[in-house]
Design a protein around this motif. Sequence first.
Motif, PDB file in Angstrom:
ATOM      1  N   LEU A  95       0.996  -1.067  -0.177  1.00  0.00           N
ATOM      2  CA  LEU A  95       0.020   0.076  -0.004  1.00  0.00           C
ATOM      3  C   LEU A  95       1.005   1.024   0.068  1.00  0.00           C
ATOM      4  CD1 LEU A  95      -2.621  -0.943   2.728  1.00  0.00           C
ATOM      5  CD2 LEU A  95      -2.887  -1.015   0.209  1.00  0.00           C
ATOM      6  N   GLY A  96       0.519   2.457  -0.588  1.00  0.00           N
ATOM      7  CA  GLY A  96       1.275   3.423  -0.480  1.00  0.00           C
ATOM      8  C   GLY A  96       0.303   4.733  -0.714  1.00  0.00           C
ATOM      9  N   THR A  97       1.049   5.917  -0.343  1.00  0.00           N
ATOM     10  CA  THR A  97       0.285   7.000  -0.421  1.00  0.00           C
ATOM     11  C   THR A  97       0.759   7.827  -1.362  1.00  0.00           C
ATOM     12  OG1 THR A  97       1.747   7.890   1.350  1.00  0.00           O
ATOM     13  CG2 THR A  97      -0.161   7.172   1.907  1.00  0.00           C
ATOM     14  N   ILE A  98       2.050   7.738  -1.972  1.00  0.00           N
ATOM     15  CA  ILE A  98       2.486   8.695  -3.088  1.00  0.00           C
ATOM     16  C   ILE A  98       1.756   8.213  -4.492  1.00  0.00           C
ATOM     17  CG2 ILE A  98       4.796   8.826  -2.205  1.00  0.00           C
ATOM     18  CD1 ILE A  98       5.657   7.054  -4.108  1.00  0.00           C
ATOM     19  N   PRO A  99       1.728   9.328  -5.324  1.00  0.00           N
ATOM     20  CA  PRO A  99       0.796   9.094  -6.535  1.00  0.00           C
ATOM     21  C   PRO A  99       1.228   7.999  -7.663  1.00  0.00           C
ATOM     22  CG  PRO A  99       1.250  11.316  -6.190  1.00  0.00           C
ATOM     23  CD  PRO A  99       2.271  10.588  -5.450  1.00  0.00           C
ATOM     24  N   ASP A 100       2.562   7.717  -7.446  1.00  0.00           N
ATOM     25  CA  ASP A 100       2.973   6.861  -8.352  1.00  0.00           C
ATOM     26  C   ASP A 100       2.787   5.241  -7.961  1.00  0.00           C
ATOM     27  OD1 ASP A 100       4.622   5.390 -10.244  1.00  0.00           O
ATOM     28  OD2 ASP A 100       6.559   5.765  -9.021  1.00  0.00           O
ATOM     29  N   THR A 101       1.615   4.959  -8.472  1.00  0.00           N
ATOM     30  CA  THR A 101       1.030   3.512  -7.961  1.00  0.00           C
ATOM     31  C   THR A 101       1.848   2.594  -8.611  1.00  0.00           C
ATOM     32  OG1 THR A 101      -0.570   3.841  -9.888  1.00  0.00           O
ATOM     33  CG2 THR A 101      -1.379   4.349  -7.835  1.00  0.00           C
ATOM     34  N   LYS A 102       2.763   2.565  -9.635  1.00  0.00           N
ATOM     35  CA  LYS A 102       3.316   1.171  -9.997  1.00  0.00           C
ATOM     36  C   LYS A 102       4.387   1.156  -8.847  1.00  0.00           C
ATOM     37  CE  LYS A 102       6.196   3.887 -13.011  1.00  0.00           C
ATOM     38  NZ  LYS A 102       5.701   5.416 -12.555  1.00  0.00           N
ATOM     39  N   SER A 103       4.687   1.931  -7.938  1.00  0.00           N
ATOM     40  CA  SER A 103       5.741   1.607  -7.075  1.00  0.00           C
ATOM     41  C   SER A 103       5.337   0.963  -5.802  1.00  0.00           C
ATOM     42  CB  SER A 103       6.630   2.785  -6.560  1.00  0.00           C
ATOM     43  OG  SER A 103       5.449   3.529  -5.739  1.00  0.00           O
ATOM     44  N   TYR A 104       4.008   0.762  -5.724  1.00  0.00           N
ATOM     45  CA  TYR A 104       3.267  -0.151  -4.923  1.00  0.00           C
ATOM     46  C   TYR A 104       3.808  -2.030  -5.076  1.00  0.00           C
ATOM     47  CZ  TYR A 104       0.226   3.881  -4.095  1.00  0.00           C
ATOM     48  OH  TYR A 104      -0.036   5.348  -4.089  1.00  0.00           O
ATOM     49  N   VAL A 105       3.970  -2.001  -6.413  1.00  0.00           N
ATOM     50  CA  VAL A 105       4.181  -3.503  -6.910  1.00  0.00           C
ATOM     51  C   VAL A 105       5.771  -3.988  -6.327  1.00  0.00           C
ATOM     52  CG1 VAL A 105       4.359  -5.148  -8.837  1.00  0.00           C
ATOM     53  CG2 VAL A 105       2.711  -3.200  -8.827  1.00  0.00           C
ATOM     54  N   LEU A 106       5.774  -4.903  -5.487  1.00  0.00           N
ATOM     55  CA  LEU A 106       6.813  -5.352  -5.229  1.00  0.00           C
ATOM     56  C   LEU A 106       7.343  -6.339  -5.848  1.00  0.00           C
ATOM     57  CD1 LEU A 106       5.897  -5.463  -1.205  1.00  0.00           C
ATOM     58  CD2 LEU A 106       7.208  -3.600  -2.580  1.00  0.00           C
TER      59      LEU A 106
END
Length: 336
Positions: A57-68
């Motif tokens: 889960l993340g809070t920054i707009p770059d949603t692709k960075s949530y993919v581990l």
Amino acid sequence: MAKVLVHLRLIAGALALAFVVATAMPAAAQQPNSVNPTAAAVKEQQLLDQFKTIKGLGTIPDTKSYVLEHPAGRDWREFRTVTLRWIGGIAILGILAVLIIFYLVRGMVKIQSGRSGRTIVRFNTFERFAHWMTATCFIILAISGLNITFGRTLLLPLIGPDAFAAWSDWARFGHHYLSFPFTLGVVLIFLMWIGGNIPNKVDVEWLKRGGGIIGHDHPPAYRFNAGQKAVYWIVVLGGGAVAATGYLLMFPFYGTTVSGMETAEVVHAVVAVLFIAAMLGHIYIGTIGMEGAFEAMGEGTVDLNWAKEHHSLWLEEEKAQTKGVGQARPMGTPAE
Ligand code: HEM
């Protein structure tokens, strides 16, 4: 009274514990094969099998960075750590082995009629500048790139983590910054020599006769023979491909997705190792493989007999123009 209170507290505690156990056990019993992603003991592979992609889960707009992790990422890692090393190792060591055997069997291609002592201009100063700038950048890009592919396995155990980290930092710095003059050099080479590098009928004949390298024939050729034309197109197309994919890697996610970056890296790395293998062949012919070849790019001139044996049609063209032909070497200067 105090004793009664203690008993009541004990009973309440026991009931609460029994309630927790009673509610937890059926849940586990109902879904014996399900994966609890937050359980400490859960295996990464189980998670990946069940969910295909592991996301946080993340809070920054770059949603692709949530993919581990995602399955293609694993394929990519397998490529980088196994397949690429095999391709690179076989291509580079393979060509080195072929060149050594070829040299031992064939030896240096000599100027058969000996040196005439008279020279002809082959490459002007600007052409030689563009060639050496590109070549120097290429060598540094190749060494620093191979450090990314093989350094951790081959170099780290030899020089230790501190030296390896310091060297790798410099290597990455060199790789990124020298990419710019390298790209400029590839563009200059493309523009300067395109005229002489379009394949034609003479090339077919040259190839059929072994190019004068296999055997001792001297098939005619214009300014560039079929072998040199192959090198030219490898540099232009290979250089173009490593530059395009390299800049995609250098500026991540400008117009690329995660899988786009993975593809760019695969193309960059495979083209790079094949490019290195091809350039080892080019360096061989330009140095110990052929007498009189290096001076064309070193001094810019070649011996007239060298030109006659390897580029007879070009020599005729140049003679017709009488430009730079027969320029005698200064007295006492050996022809090599
Ligand atoms: C315009 C030219 C080039 C650019 C912009 C470029 C850029 C890059 C970048 C950004 C990386 C990833 C490095 C990192 O993570 O720090 C890389 C890796 C690499 N480059 Fe280049 N590069 C260029 C030319 C070359 C050339 C000419 C060669 C070989 C002769 C080469 C060989 C490699 C290799 C082997 C890797 C490592 C691949 C891997 O193991 O993942 N590159 N390059």
